[in-house]
Design a protein around this motif. Structure first.
Motif, PDB file in Angstrom:
ATOM      1  N   ASP A   5      18.007  17.866   6.553  1.00 20.39           N
ATOM      2  CA  ASP A   5      16.816  18.278   7.300  1.00 20.39           C
ATOM      3  C   ASP A   5      15.671  17.334   6.980  1.00 20.39           C
ATOM      4  O   ASP A   5      15.365  17.130   5.809  1.00 20.39           O
ATOM      5  CB  ASP A   5      16.379  19.698   6.889  1.00 20.39           C
ATOM      6  CG  ASP A   5      17.425  20.720   7.306  1.00 20.39           C
ATOM      7  OD1 ASP A   5      18.079  20.500   8.339  1.00 20.39           O
ATOM      8  OD2 ASP A   5      17.575  21.719   6.575  1.00 20.39           O
ATOM      9  N   GLY A   6      15.036  16.800   8.008  1.00 18.88           N
ATOM     10  CA  GLY A   6      13.874  15.955   7.793  1.00 18.88           C
ATOM     11  C   GLY A   6      14.189  14.766   6.895  1.00 18.88           C
ATOM     12  O   GLY A   6      15.101  14.001   7.179  1.00 18.88           O
ATOM     13  N   ASN A   7      13.462  14.652   5.778  1.00 21.45           N
ATOM     14  CA  ASN A   7      13.629  13.501   4.909  1.00 21.45           C
ATOM     15  C   ASN A   7      14.742  13.665   3.880  1.00 21.45           C
ATOM     16  O   ASN A   7      15.186  12.699   3.279  1.00 21.45           O
ATOM     17  CB  ASN A   7      12.319  13.214   4.155  1.00 21.45           C
ATOM     18  CG  ASN A   7      11.241  12.723   5.101  1.00 21.45           C
ATOM     19  OD1 ASN A   7      11.542  12.072   6.107  1.00 21.45           O
ATOM     20  ND2 ASN A   7      10.003  13.055   4.803  1.00 21.45           N
ATOM     21  N   SER A   8      15.167  14.889   3.638  1.00 20.20           N
ATOM     22  CA  SER A   8      16.150  15.080   2.571  1.00 20.20           C
ATOM     23  C   SER A   8      17.569  14.935   3.107  1.00 20.20           C
ATOM     24  O   SER A   8      17.905  15.412   4.189  1.00 20.20           O
ATOM     25  CB  SER A   8      15.970  16.446   1.912  1.00 20.20           C
ATOM     26  OG  SER A   8      16.348  17.447   2.825  1.00 20.20           O
TER      27      SER A   8
ATOM     28  N   VAL B 254      25.435   7.784 -11.416  1.00 24.42           N
ATOM     29  CA  VAL B 254      26.470   8.798 -11.657  1.00 24.42           C
ATOM     30  C   VAL B 254      27.370   8.954 -10.429  1.00 24.42           C
ATOM     31  O   VAL B 254      28.552   8.584 -10.462  1.00 24.42           O
ATOM     32  CB  VAL B 254      25.843  10.176 -12.004  1.00 24.42           C
ATOM     33  CG1 VAL B 254      26.941  11.170 -12.366  1.00 24.42           C
ATOM     34  CG2 VAL B 254      24.839  10.051 -13.136  1.00 24.42           C
ATOM     35  N   GLY B 255      26.821   9.484  -9.360  1.00 23.31           N
ATOM     36  CA  GLY B 255      27.655   9.726  -8.180  1.00 23.31           C
ATOM     37  C   GLY B 255      26.898  10.412  -7.080  1.00 23.31           C
ATOM     38  O   GLY B 255      25.777  10.015  -6.754  1.00 23.31           O
ATOM     39  N   TYR B 256      27.491  11.474  -6.547  1.00 27.91           N
ATOM     40  CA  TYR B 256      26.914  12.157  -5.387  1.00 27.91           C
ATOM     41  C   TYR B 256      27.004  13.659  -5.538  1.00 27.91           C
ATOM     42  O   TYR B 256      27.816  14.174  -6.285  1.00 27.91           O
ATOM     43  CB  TYR B 256      27.680  11.753  -4.118  1.00 27.91           C
ATOM     44  CG  TYR B 256      27.603  10.276  -3.848  1.00 27.91           C
ATOM     45  CD1 TYR B 256      26.526   9.732  -3.166  1.00 27.91           C
ATOM     46  CD2 TYR B 256      28.614   9.439  -4.315  1.00 27.91           C
ATOM     47  CE1 TYR B 256      26.448   8.358  -2.947  1.00 27.91           C
ATOM     48  CE2 TYR B 256      28.531   8.064  -4.111  1.00 27.91           C
ATOM     49  CZ  TYR B 256      27.447   7.537  -3.420  1.00 27.91           C
ATOM     50  OH  TYR B 256      27.364   6.194  -3.209  1.00 27.91           O
ATOM     51  N   ARG B 257      26.153  14.351  -4.775  1.00 30.30           N
ATOM     52  CA  ARG B 257      26.275  15.801  -4.704  1.00 30.30           C
ATOM     53  C   ARG B 257      25.786  16.290  -3.359  1.00 30.30           C
ATOM     54  O   ARG B 257      24.966  15.638  -2.705  1.00 30.30           O
ATOM     55  CB  ARG B 257      25.461  16.471  -5.805  1.00 30.30           C
ATOM     56  CG  ARG B 257      23.976  16.381  -5.583  1.00 30.30           C
ATOM     57  CD  ARG B 257      23.237  17.212  -6.597  1.00 30.30           C
ATOM     58  NE  ARG B 257      21.862  16.786  -6.642  1.00 30.30           N
ATOM     59  CZ  ARG B 257      21.056  16.897  -7.709  1.00 30.30           C
ATOM     60  NH1 ARG B 257      21.531  17.396  -8.827  1.00 30.30           N
ATOM     61  NH2 ARG B 257      19.820  16.501  -7.640  1.00 30.30           N
ATOM     62  N   LEU B 258      26.308  17.439  -2.961  1.00 28.23           N
ATOM     63  CA  LEU B 258      25.816  18.102  -1.754  1.00 28.23           C
ATOM     64  C   LEU B 258      24.699  19.009  -2.212  1.00 28.23           C
ATOM     65  O   LEU B 258      24.850  19.751  -3.170  1.00 28.23           O
ATOM     66  CB  LEU B 258      26.936  18.954  -1.126  1.00 28.23           C
ATOM     67  CG  LEU B 258      27.950  18.213  -0.281  1.00 28.23           C
ATOM     68  CD1 LEU B 258      29.108  19.122   0.047  1.00 28.23           C
ATOM     69  CD2 LEU B 258      27.304  17.709   1.008  1.00 28.23           C
ATOM     70  N   ARG B 259      23.577  18.931  -1.540  1.00 27.42           N
ATOM     71  CA  ARG B 259      22.462  19.761  -1.928  1.00 27.42           C
ATOM     72  C   ARG B 259      21.645  20.097  -0.678  1.00 27.42           C
ATOM     73  O   ARG B 259      21.091  19.207  -0.050  1.00 27.42           O
ATOM     74  CB  ARG B 259      21.607  19.023  -2.967  1.00 27.42           C
ATOM     75  CG  ARG B 259      20.390  19.771  -3.481  1.00 27.42           C
ATOM     76  CD  ARG B 259      20.728  21.055  -4.210  1.00 27.42           C
ATOM     77  NE  ARG B 259      21.503  20.943  -5.424  1.00 27.42           N
ATOM     78  CZ  ARG B 259      20.986  20.784  -6.650  1.00 27.42           C
ATOM     79  NH1 ARG B 259      19.697  20.679  -6.824  1.00 27.42           N
ATOM     80  NH2 ARG B 259      21.772  20.755  -7.707  1.00 27.42           N
ATOM     81  N   ALA B 260      21.661  21.373  -0.297  1.00 33.57           N
ATOM     82  CA  ALA B 260      20.906  21.787   0.883  1.00 33.57           C
ATOM     83  C   ALA B 260      19.441  21.911   0.510  1.00 33.57           C
ATOM     84  O   ALA B 260      19.114  22.303  -0.601  1.00 33.57           O
ATOM     85  CB  ALA B 260      21.435  23.119   1.398  1.00 33.57           C
ATOM     86  N   ALA B 261      18.563  21.560   1.455  1.00 35.82           N
ATOM     87  CA  ALA B 261      17.122  21.611   1.186  1.00 35.82           C
ATOM     88  C   ALA B 261      16.682  23.059   0.978  1.00 35.82           C
ATOM     89  O   ALA B 261      17.208  23.960   1.600  1.00 35.82           O
ATOM     90  CB  ALA B 261      16.364  20.997   2.352  1.00 35.82           C
TER      91      ALA B 261
END
Ligand code: CA
Length: 222
Positions: A203-206, A215-222
């Motif tokens: 959403d938007g900028n995130s 390190v790596g990656y993660r899924l993170r909802a705003a």
């Protein structure tokens, strides 16, 4: 999900690995028991398909050696039809399940799904925020709308989703989503993450798929 297929018969090996790859699994092949032990010790596979009849070490011996070495990767043993003793011996050696040859692709896939599910500790559906991934039908929907993914995109997202909202290390992604031909000097992981970001923007900028630097990656909802 990365699977090790241990089978010396080229025809069976290529048939099985093609079916698995078409269903978004990453596949490595071993043509002998010795090679299988070496590979399964070096890589944390999500499951191993182990033919019982191999040149040199048999599937039973391979299974026993892996269990002795405390490697608990789920093992599906491929056995010959009608040989009850062989199946009993396989299960006693530490195999989790068996499949008799010849088998239908649908049954092979169902058994692999059951084994990897037990391992990952999650069911058919993976959900996070408004994403819903159906591991059985290999389908992603976002807020009810289907999003088409390639096999590799699907495998990467499945892995991130199975751990969301935890951070997943880049090395772990490579171990579970790419095969032995992966060249660590390339930026393929980044390329695929970016493709996924275009298909499932935040959403938007995130960003929904966040980079955790170093390190790596993660899924993170705003
Ligand atoms: Ca064989």
């Amino acid at each position: 999900m990365r699977i090790l297929v241990v089978e010396d018969e080229r025809r069976v090996a290529s048939f099985v690995s093609r079916a698995l790859r078409e269903n978004s699994y990453t596949v490595d092949l071993a043509e002998s028991g010795e090679k299988a032990i070496e590979m399964a010790t070096a890589t944390p596979y999500d499951s191993i398909l182990l033919d019982i009849r191999l040149p040199g070490l048999s599937g039973i011996q391979v299974c026993r050696e892996l269990r002795d070495a405390k490697i608990d990767t789920p093992i599906l043993m491929l056995t010959a039809r009608g040989l009850v003793e062989q199946r009993v011996e396989g299960l006693d050696a530490g195999a989790d399940d068996y499949l008799t040859k010849p088998f239908a692709v649908a049954e092979l896939l169902a058994r692999v799904r059951a084994l990897t599910r037990r391992r990952a500790g999650s069911g058919r559906m993976l959900r996070y925020a408004d994403l819903e991934l159906d591991r059985h039908d290999r389908r992603l929907t976002r807020a009810g709308r289907t999003i088409a993914l390639t096999a590799k995109e699907f495998a990467l997202l499945e892995f991130l989703l199975s751990r969301a909202p935890e951070v997943v290390a880049r090395t772990e992604i490579i171990e579970h989503v790419w095969d032995t031909h992966f060249d660590p000097g390339t930026n393929l992981v980044e390329v695929y993450v970016n493709r996924l970001r275009q298909k499932i923007p935040g959403d938007g900028n995130s960003k929904l798929i966040q980079t955790v630097h170093g390190v790596g990656y993660r899924l993170r909802a705003a």
